[in-house]
Design an enzyme around this catalytic site. Structure first.
Site, mmCIF file in Angstrom:
data_model
loop_
_atom_site.group_PDB
_atom_site.id
_atom_site.type_symbol
_atom_site.label_atom_id
_atom_site.label_comp_id
_atom_site.label_asym_id
_atom_site.label_seq_id
_atom_site.Cartn_x
_atom_site.Cartn_y
_atom_site.Cartn_z
ATOM 1 N N GLY A 489 0.844 -1.197 0.000
ATOM 2 C CA GLY A 489 0.000 0.000 0.000
ATOM 3 C C GLY A 489 0.874 1.240 0.000
ATOM 4 N N GLY A 491 0.541 5.583 0.462
ATOM 5 C CA GLY A 491 -0.369 6.691 0.749
ATOM 6 C C GLY A 491 0.405 7.981 0.874
ATOM 7 N N GLY A 492 -0.316 9.044 1.134
ATOM 8 C CA GLY A 492 0.314 10.343 1.286
ATOM 9 C C GLY A 492 1.364 10.316 2.380
ATOM 10 N N PHE A 493 1.154 9.479 3.333
ATOM 11 C CA PHE A 493 2.076 9.435 4.457
ATOM 12 C C PHE A 493 3.354 8.676 4.148
ATOM 13 C CE2 PHE A 493 3.695 7.085 8.046
ATOM 14 C CZ PHE A 493 4.058 8.140 8.863
ATOM 15 N N ASP A 606 -12.341 8.477 12.357
ATOM 16 C CA ASP A 606 -12.090 8.238 10.942
ATOM 17 C C ASP A 606 -12.613 6.855 10.558
ATOM 18 O OD1 ASP A 606 -11.331 9.016 8.442
ATOM 19 O OD2 ASP A 606 -9.195 8.643 8.724
#
Ligand SMILES: *[C@@H]1O[C@H](CO)[C@@H](O)[C@H](O)[C@H]1NC(C)=O
Ligand SMILES: *[C@@H]1O[C@H](CO)[C@@H](O)[C@H](O)[C@H]1NC(C)=O
Ligand SMILES: *[C@@H]1O[C@H](CO)[C@@H](O)[C@H](O)[C@H]1NC(C)=O
Ligand SMILES: *[C@@H]1O[C@H](CO)[C@@H](O)[C@H](O)[C@H]1NC(C)=O
Ligand SMILES: *[C@@H]1O[C@H](CO)[C@@H](O)[C@H](O)[C@H]1NC(C)=O
Ligand SMILES: *[C@@H]1O[C@H](CO)[C@@H](O)[C@H](O)[C@H]1NC(C)=O
Ligand SMILES: *[C@@H]1O[C@H](CO)[C@@H](O)[C@H](O)[C@H]1NC(C)=O
Ligand SMILES: *[C@@H]1O[C@H](CO)[C@@H](O)[C@H](O)[C@H]1NC(C)=O
Length: 823
Positions: A489, A491-493, A606
């Site tokens: 995966g 992601g932005g992180f 979230d």
């Protein structure tokens, strides 16, 4: 009926009330002791204790007047000119109308009156049973401030001369403290934790300092406090400089307010004198003399008037040699707002040195080197014997000598109390609006994260959860040095890798971008939450690594990825209705546990299908706690400073009122329920306008009683109508406009279990045999919106933009766990 004296008393009480600045302090006694006239200091009138004599029980009235204006010290106070002298145990009794914490301020100034040389006086002072002062002998102008929680009606202040000596006092103040000023909890450090029980503590103010600013006298402080300059406490004054920007200070909702500390305190600070060298590396340190053998409550006030832009300045804060906050970035606490008032409370261990030092210093993670502090309060806490000083024993008091005036005074006081009921109701109402402070349950996880890496060897035993820290070497080994082929995966992180620890445990390794300063807070929250909560429906944290500026989280590996992936992502396996219900039930259990399984509710903030993971048995686990918040006590609402969460799942009430409760999670979970049923993204801009938002679209069909028209085509004909009805009703209730109308997670859980029973009762595992009971016709609309897996162009659209809208945290950090679709 009312005698002249009583009337005078009554007028006097009204006079005191009318002099009250603001309406916060209900009990306000300012007594000018030993004087026959009142004095006014600033806006405060100190009433002669001749006119207040009904409060005093003493064997002999000795009113001492210095008779010399020149003796008045340069300090503000004219109250020092007179004193009341006690040559035996004596007592002031103050009727308290508003129970709760009160300040007691005692003013002393020694002078010579007849044959009383006050410099040689020695005495003890008690408040109820707490020893405030023991064999005390003030040599110059001294103001002692205490705060005690008074719950039983009267406050008794007893003066007891030491053997062969006498006691005296120049002025006494008893003033209500706003309830929100000192709450029950503070943080412990080294090791970190929470100290509860401050409400029962008597506190003595040791120092109250305005860093980098001038003296803020009682006239300038709405609560009559004095804040002194920090110059005399600085250990190396040449290393520090000051900044002032008082008009910039803003107070956040539900956090620090002007009563916590005035704008003049927050608007000035002492900071590193690092202008010439942006990489300088030293601490700014203050030293404060204290008594050994006591614990202290330390309140640190911050307001970032130093930074020019958010997320740039991180610094460290120490008490003694311990970290109390590492890499503190104030802007992350206020979503990028600078110049916002903020405070932290810490309780020290029993102090063994004769001083306490507080330091601020630079963090290597900061964009530039700086550190600052705006204000500080140190309060001594009573010891286990209820003492703030020495070993004096409360004298057996000649209680029979209560004079009549005092009894009358007290009963009239009661009448006045009645008159004040309206005032009190008003005040209480007003105070309730000032929410309890968010920061009070703040746990400095940084303390454990701050110590140098010390684990030896790279063998990590998953069973031992004493420490979650994992050496970087072990993480490298587990992920085959972050092999790109192991990426499951992105992601932005950062990226998520599949890995295997040396003991064979399969793990998902989330590696944060080291520069992501915003991610740091969420990194900590996640560790904090997951190391506290263990539940079969919450994903388990195996460890973390913060070596070399890394932000790595290691979780148990969830073979089957996210729920979202199974609904309309890249994962081919389509779930049966029963499997979907069981996943919903599992995640509802996880959330229910978060909301209720702990003394304080935890709000996930979230909840979405991308944060629900499924293991090899298709059991659901809730993940991603980076945004979670420990809620206040049950039934209290939570005022938050900024709305966070994911588009399409966000509780509209939270969005409007910024008031966060468990019911916001319930709302988001309702959206997930529709997502599970319809198998489409919660926001899909490629669809006709009225269909873009799943929550609105599904609610429309649910309200029409035709939810069956929009379900996942692969479920058509397989859901029993009763089960669908129950399920639809449950989702509908979750999406109620107002939080109060939504069910609790426990109710949701129960209803889903029921929907499962309704399904199993008739349909069991073979729905085809019960075709008369199942949903038949499929409306033409279904094909239009039911995801783009068949169309390559649509699929691409989903991964690039739709996903960004529907699945990603607004913060865009730590929102990916494993097998995130298409990123
Ligand atoms: C003190 O009183 C003056 C008027 O006499 C008023 O303007 C001022 O605001 C008061 N100050 C405080 C701190 O209440
Ligand atoms: C008063 O007492 C102080 C302390 O005991 C002593 O130093 C001082 O000389 C005394 N003054 C007089 C006038 O006796
Ligand atoms: C006041 O007296 C105390 C001792 O009672 C002493 O420590 C302090 O230095 C004195 N302060 C001044 C300003 O003289
Ligand atoms: C005072 O003490 C009582 C009883 O311990 C407690 O319920 C109350 O909250 C306390 N009030 C304050 C302001 O600390
Ligand atoms: C204190 O208040 C007075 C008048 O209210 C004002 O002139 C003075 O500047 C204030 N001082 C500070 C340090 O804010
Ligand atoms: C700052 O003070 C802390 C605590 O005493 C200490 O550990 C740290 O090394 C100091 N930093 C610098 C740069 O001197
Ligand atoms: C604090 O006290 C210790 C011993 O009690 C002493 O060694 C140290 O110098 C003191 N520090 C300051 C800043 O006064
Ligand atoms: C302070 O006194 C209270 C009782 O008055 C007691 O409950 C509390 O434990 C004491 N504090 C400490 C630190 O021992």
């Amino acid at each position: 009926m009312m005698g002249f004296a009583d009337l005078r008393f009554f007028i006097w009480v009204l006079l005191i009330l009318s002099l009250a600045k603001g309406l916060y302090a209900v009990d306000r006694y300012y007594i000018n002791c030993g004087s026959s006239s009142d004095v006014i200091v600033g806006n405060i009138t100190y009433v002669s204790d001749r006119s207040a004599s009904r409060f005093i029980t003493t064997s002999q009235d000795i009113l001492a007047d210095s008779n010399l204006n020149s003796i008045t010290p340069s300090e503000d106070s004219q109250v020092f000119r007179t004193a009341r002298i006690f040559n035996g145990p004596s007592r002031y009794t103050f009727p308290i109308t508003q129970s709760g914490r009160h300040w007691i301020r005692l003013h002393f100034f020694p002078f010579i009156y007849q044959n009383y040389n006050m410099s040689s006086a020695s005495f003890s002072v008690f408040s109820d049973r707490t020893t405030l002062l023991s064999d005390f002998s003030p040599q110059n102008a001294t103001v002692k401030e205490y705060s005690v929680n008074i719950t039983n009606g009267d406050l008794l202040i007893t003066f007891s001369p030491s053997t062969n000596s006498f006691a005296y006092v120049n002025a006494i103040e008893v003033v209500s403290v706003p309830d929100t000023l000192i709450t029950d909890d503070a943080s412990l450090y080294n090791p970190s934790g929470v100290y509860s029980g401050l409400v029962n503590q008597a506190l003595e103010t040791v120092v109250r300092v305005n860093m980098g600013g001038p003296l803020v006298s009682l006239v300038n402080d709405t609560l009559g406090r004095t804040w002194i300059s920090d110059s005399s406490f600085l250990i190396q004054p040449n290393l520090a400089t000051t900044i002032s920007n008082i008009p910039a200070v803003r107070y956040p909702e539900g956090g620090a307010n002007p009563e916590t500390a005035p704008q003049t305190v927050y608007g000035t600070c002492r900071k590193m004198n690092s202008a010439s060298d942006p990489s300088s590396n030293f601490n700014v340190t203050w030293g404060f003399p204290v008594d050994q053998g006591f614990r202290y409550l330390i309140r640190l006030h911050f307001c970032d008037i130093v930074s020019t832009s958010a997320y740039q300045l991180l610094f460290n804060v120490y008490i003694g040699s311990s970290f109390v906050s590492q890499d503190l970035d104030l802007s992350t606490r206020f979503q990028g707002h600078l110049a916002t008032a903020y405070f932290m409370d810490f309780v020290t261990p029993s102090v063994s040195a004769s001083n306490i030092t507080v330091s601020v210093g630079p963090s290597p993670r900061s964009s530039y080197s700086d550190a600052f502090l705006n204000g500080l309060e140190i309060m001594k806490m009573n010891n286990s014997e209820g003492r703030l000083a020495g070993a004096s024993i409360l004298p057996t008091f000649p209680g029979s000598k209560l004079n009549v005036g005092m009894i009358v005074g007290v009963s009239v006081g009661a009448a006045v109390a009645l008159l004040m009921v309206f005032l009190i109701i008003f005040l209480v109402h007003r105070r309730r609006r000032i929410e309890r402070l968010n920061s009070k349950t703040w746990i400095p996880i940084s303390v454990t994260m701050g110590s140098k890496y010390s684990t030896t060897g790279t063998n990590i035993s998953v069973g031992s959860n004493m420490s979650y820290r994992i050496p970087f070497l072990a993480v490298q080994e587990a992920t085959n040095n972050f092999d790109e082929n192991g990426v499951i995966g992105v992601g932005g992180f950062g990226k998520v890798y599949k890995g295997e620890l040396s003991d064979g445990t399969k793990v998902a390794v989330k590696r944060g971008n080291p520069r992501s300063q915003q991610g740091l807070a969420e990194f900590r929250t996640e560790i904090e939450m997951l190391s506290q909560f263990r539940h079969r429906h919450l994903v388990s944290l195996i460890g973390y690594c913060d070596e070399k500026n890394e932000m790595i989280l290691v979780y148990e590996y969830m073979v089957n990825g996210t729920l979202k992936g199974h609904l309309y992502g890249s994962n081919p396996r389509s779930l049966s209705w029963k499997e979907r219900l069981e996943i919903c039930i599992g995640s509802a259990r996880g959330l229910h546990y978060l909301h209720t399984g702990y003394a304080k509710a935890v709000i996930h903030r979230d909840v979405k299908s991308a944060n629900i993971l499924v293991d090899e048995n298709f059991m659901a686990k809730v993940a991603d706690f980076g945004l979670s918040k420990t809620g206040p006590e049950i039934d209290q609402t939570h005022v938050s400073t900024a709305v966070k969460g994911s588009f399409g799942y966000l509780d509209p009430e939270y969005f409007r009122r910024q008031q966060l409760t468990e019911k916001s999670d319930v709302y988001s979970f309702g959206v997930v329920l529709f997502e599970v049923l319809c198998a489409r993204p919660v926001i899909d801009p490629s669809l006709p306008r009225e269909m873009v938002n799943l929550a609105e679209w599904a609610m429309k069909w649910q309200k029409k009683g035709q939810l069956d028209q929009i379900i996942d085509p692969s479920l058509v004909g397989k859901i029993k109508p009763d089960s669908l009805r129950k399920y639809g009703e449950t989702a509908e209730k979750c999406l109620a406009e107002y939080g109060v109308d939504r069910p609790s997670m426990g109710d949701v859980l129960w209803n889903l279990e029921y929907a499962l029973q309704l399904q199993e009762a008739v349909v069991d595992n073979d729905p085809e045999e019960n075709s008369t009971n199942v949903i038949g016709e499929l409306s033409p609309q279904v094909g239009e919106f039911n995801n783009g897996e068949t169309s390559p162009s649509m699929a691409r659209f989903e991964t690039s933009s739709v996903d960004d809208l529907s699945g990603v945290s607004m913060s865009r950090v730590f929102s990916q766990l494993i097998k995130s679709e298409g990123r």
